[in-house]
Design a protein around this motif. Sequence first.
Motif, short mmCIF file in Angstrom:
data_model
loop_
_atom_site.label_atom_id
_atom_site.label_comp_id
_atom_site.label_asym_id
_atom_site.label_seq_id
_atom_site.Cartn_x
_atom_site.Cartn_y
_atom_site.Cartn_z
N ILE A 12 11.29 23.48 69.53
CA ILE A 12 10.17 23.42 68.58
C ILE A 12 10.68 23.08 67.19
CG2 ILE A 12 8.47 24.85 67.39
CD1 ILE A 12 8.05 26.32 70.07
N LEU A 13 11.75 23.76 66.77
CA LEU A 13 12.29 23.53 65.43
C LEU A 13 12.78 22.10 65.29
CD1 LEU A 13 12.92 24.87 62.73
CD2 LEU A 13 15.15 25.51 63.64
N ALA A 14 13.45 21.55 66.34
CA ALA A 14 13.95 20.18 66.27
C ALA A 14 12.81 19.18 66.13
CB ALA A 14 14.79 19.86 67.51
N VAL A 15 11.72 19.39 66.87
CA VAL A 15 10.57 18.49 66.78
C VAL A 15 9.93 18.56 65.39
CG1 VAL A 15 8.26 18.00 67.67
CG2 VAL A 15 10.10 18.57 69.25
N VAL A 16 9.76 19.77 64.87
CA VAL A 16 9.15 19.93 63.55
C VAL A 16 10.03 19.31 62.47
CG1 VAL A 16 8.41 21.63 61.82
CG2 VAL A 16 7.87 21.99 64.24
N LEU A 17 11.34 19.51 62.57
CA LEU A 17 12.25 18.91 61.58
C LEU A 17 12.20 17.39 61.63
CD1 LEU A 17 15.38 21.22 61.93
CD2 LEU A 17 13.89 21.04 59.95
N SER A 18 12.03 16.84 62.83
CA SER A 18 12.04 15.39 62.95
C SER A 18 10.73 14.75 62.49
CB SER A 18 12.33 14.99 64.40
OG SER A 18 11.27 15.36 65.25
N ARG A 19 9.61 15.50 62.57
CA ARG A 19 8.31 14.89 62.25
C ARG A 19 7.71 15.39 60.95
NH1 ARG A 19 5.45 15.27 68.25
NH2 ARG A 19 7.33 14.77 69.43
N GLY A 20 8.19 16.53 60.45
CA GLY A 20 7.65 17.08 59.23
C GLY A 20 6.54 18.08 59.48
N ALA A 21 5.56 17.70 60.31
CA ALA A 21 4.46 18.59 60.66
C ALA A 21 3.95 18.21 62.05
CB ALA A 21 3.32 18.49 59.64
N VAL A 22 3.65 19.23 62.87
CA VAL A 22 3.20 19.00 64.24
C VAL A 22 2.11 20.01 64.57
CG1 VAL A 22 3.92 18.66 66.64
CG2 VAL A 22 5.61 18.41 64.81
N ARG A 23 1.07 19.55 65.26
CA ARG A 23 0.04 20.47 65.73
C ARG A 23 0.61 21.41 66.79
NH1 ARG A 23 -5.29 19.12 64.57
NH2 ARG A 23 -5.58 17.03 63.70
N VAL A 24 0.21 22.66 66.73
CA VAL A 24 0.65 23.63 67.74
C VAL A 24 0.19 23.19 69.12
CG1 VAL A 24 0.33 26.01 68.55
CG2 VAL A 24 0.76 25.57 66.13
N SER A 25 -1.00 22.64 69.22
CA SER A 25 -1.51 22.18 70.52
C SER A 25 -0.68 21.02 71.07
CB SER A 25 -2.97 21.76 70.39
OG SER A 25 -3.13 20.74 69.41
N GLU A 30 3.66 18.97 74.85
CA GLU A 30 4.97 18.34 75.03
C GLU A 30 5.95 19.27 75.74
OE1 GLU A 30 6.66 16.46 71.62
OE2 GLU A 30 4.72 15.74 70.90
N LEU A 31 5.88 20.57 75.44
CA LEU A 31 6.81 21.52 76.05
C LEU A 31 6.29 22.08 77.36
CD1 LEU A 31 7.98 21.31 73.16
CD2 LEU A 31 8.45 23.75 73.27
N GLU A 32 5.04 21.71 77.71
CA GLU A 32 4.42 22.12 78.97
C GLU A 32 4.34 23.64 79.08
OE1 GLU A 32 6.98 19.74 81.61
OE2 GLU A 32 5.16 18.62 82.10
N VAL A 33 3.92 24.28 77.99
CA VAL A 33 3.68 25.72 77.97
C VAL A 33 2.32 25.95 77.32
CG1 VAL A 33 6.12 26.34 77.92
CG2 VAL A 33 4.89 26.02 75.77
N SER A 34 1.87 27.20 77.30
CA SER A 34 0.55 27.50 76.73
C SER A 34 0.58 27.46 75.20
CB SER A 34 0.09 28.88 77.19
OG SER A 34 0.86 29.89 76.58
N VAL A 35 -0.60 27.23 74.63
CA VAL A 35 -0.73 27.25 73.17
C VAL A 35 -0.37 28.63 72.64
CG1 VAL A 35 -2.38 27.08 71.26
CG2 VAL A 35 -2.45 25.41 73.13
N VAL A 36 -0.74 29.68 73.37
CA VAL A 36 -0.42 31.04 72.94
C VAL A 36 1.09 31.23 72.83
CG1 VAL A 36 -0.53 33.48 73.59
CG2 VAL A 36 -2.54 32.02 73.87
N THR A 37 1.83 30.70 73.81
CA THR A 37 3.30 30.82 73.78
C THR A 37 3.88 30.11 72.57
OG1 THR A 37 3.46 31.02 76.18
CG2 THR A 37 5.43 30.28 75.03
N VAL A 38 3.42 28.88 72.32
CA VAL A 38 3.93 28.13 71.17
C VAL A 38 3.54 28.79 69.87
CG1 VAL A 38 3.83 25.93 69.93
CG2 VAL A 38 4.00 25.94 72.41
N ARG A 39 2.30 29.30 69.78
CA ARG A 39 1.87 29.97 68.55
C ARG A 39 2.76 31.18 68.27
NH1 ARG A 39 -3.19 30.95 69.82
NH2 ARG A 39 -3.94 28.95 69.01
N ARG A 40 3.10 31.92 69.31
CA ARG A 40 3.98 33.08 69.14
C ARG A 40 5.38 32.65 68.69
NH1 ARG A 40 2.70 35.44 73.61
NH2 ARG A 40 4.31 34.42 74.86
#
Length: 357
Positions: A12-25, A30-40
């Motif tokens: 997650i950190l690598a993707v955010v660093l590469s793009r600047g900003a990314v939607r949690v959804s 992309e990671l094939e997990v739930s939104v709740v998991t990524v939000r946590r």
Amino acid sequence: MREPGDVRRRRILAVVLSRGAVRVSDLAAELEVSVVTVRRDVEQLARAGRLQRRHGFARSIVPVEQPQASSGAEGGAVGLIVPERHQYLFEVVHGARTTLEAAGLRIVLHIAPPVGGAERPIVERALAEDVRGLLISPRWRSVAAEEADYAWLVDVPVPVVIVERRPRLGSVLHATDSVCSDHWYGVHLAIDHLVSLGHRRIILAARDDSPTARAIRAAFAEITAARPGIEDATVVLSSPSATAEPDTVDTLPPLASLVRDRRATAAILHGDTDALMLTQHLSEGGIRVPRDFSVIAYDDTVAGLGTTPLTAIAPPKAEVGRVAAELLLQRLDGQHGQPRRVQLLPELKIRESTQKL
């Protein structure tokens, strides 16, 4: 196999660093997990000061610097094209991004879906957006897919550096700038380590759906054939999905059975996820690592996170990205010169999964 939480958060950190900003959804998809998991995960990273969480987005805390131009390479955007769900390349992306942004260039990351020919329309869109150069790591699941891309890639009208891919010798892309890990040397390190521990009957359980996989398989065949002390060298697929045409593979024989049939004492397993799963299958088959059998993983993205941390070959992923970016900067700065085919050496990381016979 479910991905460990700390590995997922690094992704997650690598993707955010590469793009600047990314939607949690979008991260969840992309990671094939739930939104709740990524939000946590995003909340945990935000509490640790690694990123910012804002209204459904994860944002980088690292600003994109725009220094005063001091050379022709500065200013504008560079397209960076990598395959979808290719964990191996996240560190490559980070190495390239850090170098290019330090030179005042903005990174535009494009994710190529897992279908043949996906990169060409992405490159065309990037060129329409006036990118100044391209770093590209095509998927190339088969030799035919690779060669089908040669003709149009050589005609791209901006500087191009091919990343973690090695175009075929004598092809039209032979004289295109490229930066790649020296996978022959990586396999050499693995075999040399196993031989030094007394292993003479070795299995390579490898993928066959990328240029890296094909390079590893070719190197294993060449190196083991040249080592007279090796009594048996067997190559198998690491999983039914590890080939360019997975539907043609029915059921692979259990690795534990193959180990007993070949009387093997060690294996090199490519890549990390397959290595961890195969090591688990060995244990279920009554073969304990490393007491009964030594294992080396090839990639070292998550190899150290298993119940038994795996000895691994670690390609210099971030360094590949950094060197590729530096080479592209030279081209953008008007330093033409001769094309360069750069190879960087992997390293062996010894952990708990190998021991002396």
